[in-house]
Design a protein around this motif. Structure first.
Motif, PDB file in Angstrom:
ATOM      1  N   ASN A   1       0.826  -1.216   0.000  1.00  0.00           N
ATOM      2  CA  ASN A   1       0.000   0.000   0.000  1.00  0.00           C
ATOM      3  C   ASN A   1       0.852   1.254   0.000  1.00  0.00           C
ATOM      4  OD1 ASN A   1      -2.654  -0.853  -0.176  1.00  0.00           O
ATOM      5  ND2 ASN A   1      -2.795  -1.281   2.006  1.00  0.00           N
ATOM      6  N   LEU A   2       1.976   1.182   0.691  1.00  0.00           N
ATOM      7  CA  LEU A   2       2.867   2.335   0.758  1.00  0.00           C
ATOM      8  C   LEU A   2       3.363   2.729  -0.637  1.00  0.00           C
ATOM      9  CD1 LEU A   2       4.128   4.235   2.836  1.00  0.00           C
ATOM     10  CD2 LEU A   2       6.082   2.683   2.980  1.00  0.00           C
ATOM     11  N   GLN A   3       3.578   1.738  -1.480  1.00  0.00           N
ATOM     12  CA  GLN A   3       4.007   2.024  -2.852  1.00  0.00           C
ATOM     13  C   GLN A   3       2.880   2.694  -3.644  1.00  0.00           C
ATOM     14  OE1 GLN A   3       7.273   1.328  -3.005  1.00  0.00           O
ATOM     15  NE2 GLN A   3       6.904   0.469  -0.965  1.00  0.00           N
ATOM     16  N   PHE A   4       1.649   2.211  -3.446  1.00  0.00           N
ATOM     17  CA  PHE A   4       0.508   2.802  -4.136  1.00  0.00           C
ATOM     18  C   PHE A   4       0.275   4.245  -3.679  1.00  0.00           C
ATOM     19  CE2 PHE A   4      -0.709  -1.624  -5.065  1.00  0.00           C
ATOM     20  CZ  PHE A   4      -1.047  -1.493  -6.414  1.00  0.00           C
ATOM     21  N   VAL A   5       0.418   4.484  -2.380  1.00  0.00           N
ATOM     22  CA  VAL A   5       0.244   5.839  -1.857  1.00  0.00           C
ATOM     23  C   VAL A   5       1.311   6.767  -2.424  1.00  0.00           C
ATOM     24  CG1 VAL A   5       0.383   7.259   0.227  1.00  0.00           C
ATOM     25  CG2 VAL A   5      -0.932   5.141   0.254  1.00  0.00           C
ATOM     26  N   TYR A   6       2.519   6.270  -2.523  1.00  0.00           N
ATOM     27  CA  TYR A   6       3.621   7.075  -3.070  1.00  0.00           C
ATOM     28  C   TYR A   6       3.337   7.469  -4.523  1.00  0.00           C
ATOM     29  CZ  TYR A   6       8.305   8.387  -4.626  1.00  0.00           C
ATOM     30  OH  TYR A   6       9.376   9.068  -5.154  1.00  0.00           O
ATOM     31  N   LEU A   7       2.733   6.564  -5.285  1.00  0.00           N
ATOM     32  CA  LEU A   7       2.461   6.828  -6.698  1.00  0.00           C
ATOM     33  C   LEU A   7       1.176   7.624  -6.914  1.00  0.00           C
ATOM     34  CD1 LEU A   7       3.398   3.338  -8.201  1.00  0.00           C
ATOM     35  CD2 LEU A   7       4.726   5.454  -8.365  1.00  0.00           C
ATOM     36  N   ASN A   8       0.132   7.314  -6.145  1.00  0.00           N
ATOM     37  CA  ASN A   8      -1.196   7.892  -6.402  1.00  0.00           C
ATOM     38  C   ASN A   8      -1.678   8.863  -5.328  1.00  0.00           C
ATOM     39  OD1 ASN A   8      -1.507   6.198  -8.744  1.00  0.00           O
ATOM     40  ND2 ASN A   8      -1.945   4.499  -7.356  1.00  0.00           N
ATOM     41  N   GLY A   9      -1.058   8.843  -4.162  1.00  0.00           N
ATOM     42  CA  GLY A   9      -1.491   9.727  -3.089  1.00  0.00           C
ATOM     43  C   GLY A   9      -2.698   9.185  -2.346  1.00  0.00           C
ATOM     44  N   PHE A  10      -3.107   9.916  -1.310  1.00  0.00           N
ATOM     45  CA  PHE A  10      -4.272   9.551  -0.516  1.00  0.00           C
ATOM     46  C   PHE A  10      -5.549  10.053  -1.193  1.00  0.00           C
ATOM     47  CE2 PHE A  10      -0.777  10.205   2.503  1.00  0.00           C
ATOM     48  CZ  PHE A  10      -0.762   8.991   3.165  1.00  0.00           C
ATOM     49  N   TYR A  11      -6.681   9.596  -0.657  1.00  0.00           N
ATOM     50  CA  TYR A  11      -7.953  10.189  -1.064  1.00  0.00           C
ATOM     51  C   TYR A  11      -8.003  11.616  -0.522  1.00  0.00           C
ATOM     52  CZ  TYR A  11     -12.921  11.297  -1.147  1.00  0.00           C
ATOM     53  OH  TYR A  11     -14.123  11.917  -1.357  1.00  0.00           O
ATOM     54  N   GLN A  12      -8.412  12.555  -1.357  1.00  0.00           N
ATOM     55  CA  GLN A  12      -8.478  13.953  -0.941  1.00  0.00           C
ATOM     56  C   GLN A  12      -9.832  14.551  -1.275  1.00  0.00           C
ATOM     57  OE1 GLN A  12      -5.257  16.215  -2.636  1.00  0.00           O
ATOM     58  NE2 GLN A  12      -3.789  15.503  -1.125  1.00  0.00           N
ATOM     59  N   SER A  13     -10.298  15.421  -0.387  1.00  0.00           N
ATOM     60  CA  SER A  13     -11.513  16.177  -0.663  1.00  0.00           C
ATOM     61  C   SER A  13     -11.153  17.356  -1.564  1.00  0.00           C
ATOM     62  CB  SER A  13     -12.133  16.677   0.644  1.00  0.00           C
ATOM     63  OG  SER A  13     -11.173  17.397   1.395  1.00  0.00           O
ATOM     64  N   GLU A  14     -12.170  18.037  -2.066  1.00  0.00           N
ATOM     65  CA  GLU A  14     -11.925  19.160  -2.977  1.00  0.00           C
ATOM     66  C   GLU A  14     -11.178  20.289  -2.271  1.00  0.00           C
ATOM     67  OE1 GLU A  14     -15.403  20.473  -4.977  1.00  0.00           O
ATOM     68  OE2 GLU A  14     -15.914  18.481  -5.742  1.00  0.00           O
ATOM     69  N   GLN A  15     -11.566  20.563  -1.040  1.00  0.00           N
ATOM     70  CA  GLN A  15     -10.869  21.568  -0.245  1.00  0.00           C
ATOM     71  C   GLN A  15      -9.886  20.849   0.668  1.00  0.00           C
ATOM     72  OE1 GLN A  15     -11.099  24.749  -0.703  1.00  0.00           O
ATOM     73  NE2 GLN A  15     -12.782  24.677  -2.141  1.00  0.00           N
ATOM     74  N   ASN A  16      -8.605  21.034   0.421  1.00  0.00           N
ATOM     75  CA  ASN A  16      -7.594  20.337   1.205  1.00  0.00           C
ATOM     76  C   ASN A  16      -6.417  21.290   1.423  1.00  0.00           C
ATOM     77  OD1 ASN A  16      -6.888  17.520   2.242  1.00  0.00           O
ATOM     78  ND2 ASN A  16      -5.036  18.116   1.166  1.00  0.00           N
ATOM     79  N   ASN A  17      -6.329  21.890   2.595  1.00  0.00           N
ATOM     80  CA  ASN A  17      -5.259  22.852   2.846  1.00  0.00           C
ATOM     81  C   ASN A  17      -4.821  22.791   4.302  1.00  0.00           C
ATOM     82  OD1 ASN A  17      -7.243  24.342   4.322  1.00  0.00           O
ATOM     83  ND2 ASN A  17      -7.924  25.282   2.414  1.00  0.00           N
ATOM     84  N   GLU A  18      -3.996  23.761   4.685  1.00  0.00           N
ATOM     85  CA  GLU A  18      -3.433  23.748   6.041  1.00  0.00           C
ATOM     86  C   GLU A  18      -4.490  23.975   7.111  1.00  0.00           C
ATOM     87  OE1 GLU A  18      -3.440  27.997   4.707  1.00  0.00           O
ATOM     88  OE2 GLU A  18      -2.870  26.095   3.824  1.00  0.00           O
ATOM     89  N   ALA A  19      -5.692  24.365   6.687  1.00  0.00           N
ATOM     90  CA  ALA A  19      -6.760  24.582   7.661  1.00  0.00           C
ATOM     91  C   ALA A  19      -7.367  23.275   8.151  1.00  0.00           C
ATOM     92  CB  ALA A  19      -7.863  25.448   7.040  1.00  0.00           C
ATOM     93  N   GLY A  20      -6.999  22.160   7.521  1.00  0.00           N
ATOM     94  CA  GLY A  20      -7.522  20.871   7.939  1.00  0.00           C
ATOM     95  C   GLY A  20      -6.846  20.376   9.208  1.00  0.00           C
TER      96      GLY A  20
END
Length: 426
Positions: free
Chosen positions: A358-377
């Protein structure tokens, strides 16, 4: 006992290899099923940034010219504005109304919104626009909180001049870094208007399943025309403890006639909870959450049922071994411990291998992200290490509980059978 378990696993390595492979695949699959749910649920724990409890939106209507009740003499801008102000006064005088404000165009969960770019020297960033007429009690109604002291009262006391604006903390960081934005200047996208920052708000989140987003609030000094009455909304905050249903019924009954002034009339009044629900439903947010949650739960249940079936059959097939161990003096507690430890070892080994994949997949594709994703999370979502660790722990716990349950039940059933009967069958 531990060495004996390892020898047993090795002796049955052929069958255990298939189980191990299944657990590795299941670990990888569950991880990607859990990740979206984890992000969505974590985002829902982020504070909204404002409080709309006991807040209601009043919408006025205007009689068409063809209506028999239409009054032509009330349609000019002077009389129209005077009639509108009379309506506002009547609303303020209604029992238990604590505060009110008039807003044109954009507000939290409005049908439409606008995002504009702003500049600070060479720095450019987008922010969602909101506004209100400064004569109203905007911060008392919506209760945005100050980034300085986390209260709405300090924001409400700020004296507003033309071209003054409020910005959220994340927008301040984008435009000014770690420096305070108070008193600083911003220019809009075409560089024709210059704004002065007079207040900084805490993070504001406009969608429950998303993260906060940069917002700029631009007060308008006064309302000077009412030609677009359909775009104007009146918001009121009722005193705490006002029951919604009785209030709405009483307000509509009394104010329908009281607010029929000139060519204006009461069109509707809705609670902010309904506004939010309708907004998220109309934007498809509610359906997306339902579909994602439903699919995740469906796949998760099916995957875990497959694991349960595998370990159930594995333990049932070893009834003769259980009977033999009981005949040789093993207690039920020792048998439970033996088989549960065996299941734990298989699960842990498969989990480690699956997480590396899974770590390899995350490195290539990243995590699931919402439309608004910033330092305010929150760090548990935006920090890669914490995010990966949290989801991995959830996956491990789910998998381990499933395997241990699928091991405990058949072993418990086998232990209830007399070892003599088991050996006779063998």
């Amino acid at each position: 006992m531990f060495k004996q378990i390892l020898k047993q696993l090795w002796a049955q390595r052929r069958s255990n290899s298939w189980i191990l492979l299944e657990l590795i695949v299941v670990t990888a699959a569950i991880w990607w099923v859990i990740d979206p749910l984890y992000v969505i649920r974590c985002n829902q724990t982020i504070p909204q940034g404002f409080d709309c409890t006991d807040v209601y939106r009043i919408t006025l209507g205007e009689l068409p010219k063809k209506s028999p009740a239409y009054k032509a003499e009330e349609s000019d801008s002077v009389n129209a504005l005077a009639n509108f102000n009379r309506i506002i006064d009547k609303i303020k005088q209604y029992p238990r109304v604590e505060a009110s404000v008039v807003i044109r165009y954009y507000y939290p969960f409005s049908d439409s919104n606008r995002s504009s770019s702003y500049h600070n020297k060479s720095i450019e960033a987008n922010a969602c626009n909101m506004g209100y007429y400064s004569a109203g009690d905007y911060f008392q109604v919506f209760r945005y909180t100050s980034a300085a002291d986390h209260s709405w009262q300090s924001l409400a006391k700020i004296k507003i001049n033309a071209k003054d604006v409020f910005i959220t903390k994340d927008f301040e960081k984008k435009m000014f870094g770690n420096k305070s934005a108070l008193g600083k200047k911003l220019t809009d996208g075409d560089s024709t208007s210059v704004y002065t920052v007079v207040g900084v708000l805490d993070y504001v989140k406009l969608i429950s399943s998303e993260q906060p987003q940069p917002i700029i609030i631009s007060p308008e000094m006064k309302m000077n025309q009412t030609s677009s009455i359909n775009e104007v909304k009146i918001f009121i905050r009722m005193k705490k403890g006002t029951a919604e249903k009785p209030f709405l019924e009483a307000f509509k009954k009394q104010m329908f006639s009281d607010l029929s002034i000139g060519n204006y009339y009461l069109s509707e009044i809705n609670s902010y909870n309904k506004i939010k629900t309708d907004y998220e439903y109309s934007r498809g947010i509610t359906n997306i959450l339902r579909i994602k949650t439903g699919l995740c739960i469906f796949f998760l249940v099916n995957i875990l049922l497959g694991v349960v079936g595998t370990f159930w059959l594995k333990c049932r097939a070893r009834r003769d071994e259980i009977g033999l161990r009981m005949a040789l003096g093993s207690t039920r507690k020792e048998l439970h411990k033996f088989f549960i430890t065996e299941g734990w070892l298989l699960t842990t080994l498969a989990f480690i291998i699956g997480i590396i994949i899974n770590l390899q997949f995350v490195y290539l594709n990243g995590f699931y992200q919402s439309e608004q994703n910033n330092e305010a999370g929150i760090p548990w979502v935006n920090n890669a290490f914490l995010h990966f660790t949290a989801v991995s722990i959830i996956v491990y716990v789910l998998l381990l509980v499933t395997v241990l349950l699928a091991t405990w039940l058949p072993v418990s059933a086998a232990c209830k059978v007399s070892p003599v009967d088991v050996l006779r069958d063998e």
